[in-house]
Motif scaffolding. Sequence first.
Motif, short mmCIF file in Angstrom:
data_model
loop_
_atom_site.label_atom_id
_atom_site.label_comp_id
_atom_site.label_asym_id
_atom_site.label_seq_id
_atom_site.Cartn_x
_atom_site.Cartn_y
_atom_site.Cartn_z
N VAL A 165 0.86 -1.19 0.00
CA VAL A 165 0.00 0.00 0.00
C VAL A 165 0.89 1.24 0.00
O VAL A 165 1.83 1.32 0.79
N PRO A 166 0.61 2.21 -0.89
CA PRO A 166 1.42 3.42 -0.94
C PRO A 166 1.06 4.40 0.17
O PRO A 166 -0.09 4.46 0.61
N GLY A 167 2.06 5.15 0.61
CA GLY A 167 1.83 6.17 1.61
C GLY A 167 2.89 7.26 1.51
O GLY A 167 3.96 7.05 0.91
N GLU A 168 2.59 8.42 2.09
CA GLU A 168 3.51 9.55 2.06
C GLU A 168 4.35 9.59 3.32
O GLU A 168 3.82 9.56 4.44
N VAL A 169 5.65 9.66 3.16
CA VAL A 169 6.58 9.72 4.28
C VAL A 169 6.49 11.10 4.92
O VAL A 169 6.63 12.12 4.25
N LYS A 170 6.21 11.11 6.22
CA LYS A 170 6.10 12.37 6.95
C LYS A 170 7.37 12.70 7.70
O LYS A 170 7.72 13.87 7.85
N SER A 171 8.06 11.67 8.21
CA SER A 171 9.33 11.92 8.90
C SER A 171 10.17 10.65 8.84
O SER A 171 9.65 9.55 8.66
N VAL A 172 11.48 10.83 8.97
CA VAL A 172 12.42 9.72 8.94
C VAL A 172 13.33 9.84 10.14
O VAL A 172 13.83 10.92 10.46
N ASP A 173 13.51 8.69 10.83
CA ASP A 173 14.43 8.63 11.97
C ASP A 173 15.25 7.35 11.81
O ASP A 173 14.81 6.28 12.20
N GLY A 174 16.42 7.48 11.20
CA GLY A 174 17.25 6.30 10.95
C GLY A 174 16.57 5.36 9.96
O GLY A 174 16.27 5.75 8.84
N LEU A 175 16.32 4.13 10.40
CA LEU A 175 15.68 3.14 9.53
C LEU A 175 14.17 3.06 9.78
O LEU A 175 13.53 2.07 9.41
N ARG A 176 13.61 4.06 10.42
CA ARG A 176 12.16 4.10 10.66
C ARG A 176 11.60 5.38 10.06
O ARG A 176 12.25 6.42 10.07
N ALA A 177 10.38 5.26 9.56
CA ALA A 177 9.71 6.44 9.02
C ALA A 177 8.27 6.44 9.51
O ALA A 177 7.68 5.39 9.73
N THR A 178 7.74 7.62 9.69
CA THR A 178 6.31 7.76 9.93
C THR A 178 5.68 8.08 8.59
O THR A 178 6.10 9.01 7.89
N VAL A 179 4.69 7.25 8.22
CA VAL A 179 4.09 7.34 6.89
C VAL A 179 2.58 7.51 7.04
O VAL A 179 1.95 6.87 7.89
N ASP A 180 2.03 8.37 6.21
CA ASP A 180 0.59 8.64 6.20
C ASP A 180 -0.08 7.82 5.10
O ASP A 180 0.29 7.91 3.94
N PHE A 181 -1.06 6.99 5.53
CA PHE A 181 -1.86 6.20 4.59
C PHE A 181 -3.30 6.67 4.70
O PHE A 181 -4.02 6.25 5.60
#
Length: 124
Positions: A5-21
């Motif tokens: 499922v596609p989503g927009e990356v809101k923030s990146v912290d190392g190998l983790r991202a917060t993504v909006d779906f």
Amino acid sequence: MCLGVPGEVKSVDGLRATVDFWGVRKEVRLDTVDAPVEPGDYILNHVGFAIRRIPDGEIDETMALYESFVDGDPDDMLREDVVDEIEAGGSVPASAAGIAPDDAEEPADAEDAEDLLEELDIDV
């Protein structure tokens, strides 16, 4: 069914991202994505792992296709799979989901990334 499922990356912290779906924000691992990811990029998520950065020229078409699934016939099985993946895939930060930390799903880790690579038969 395996579904990304596609989503927009809101923030990146190392190998983790917060993504909006579609208004649902989730934490996604970046261990297996095929290109560097920055806020504003779009990724394809599968069970909590970004498996592909969607090229800029493909974002509008990809999002329109998935939005047609989400907005489609409620009895359509593909629509149900997309909505289920949005709601259940990946790991939702406890604070974002209103879940007490003790009841929260354990976040994905490097071992999970290796398992996914093996499942997808990807050599890195």
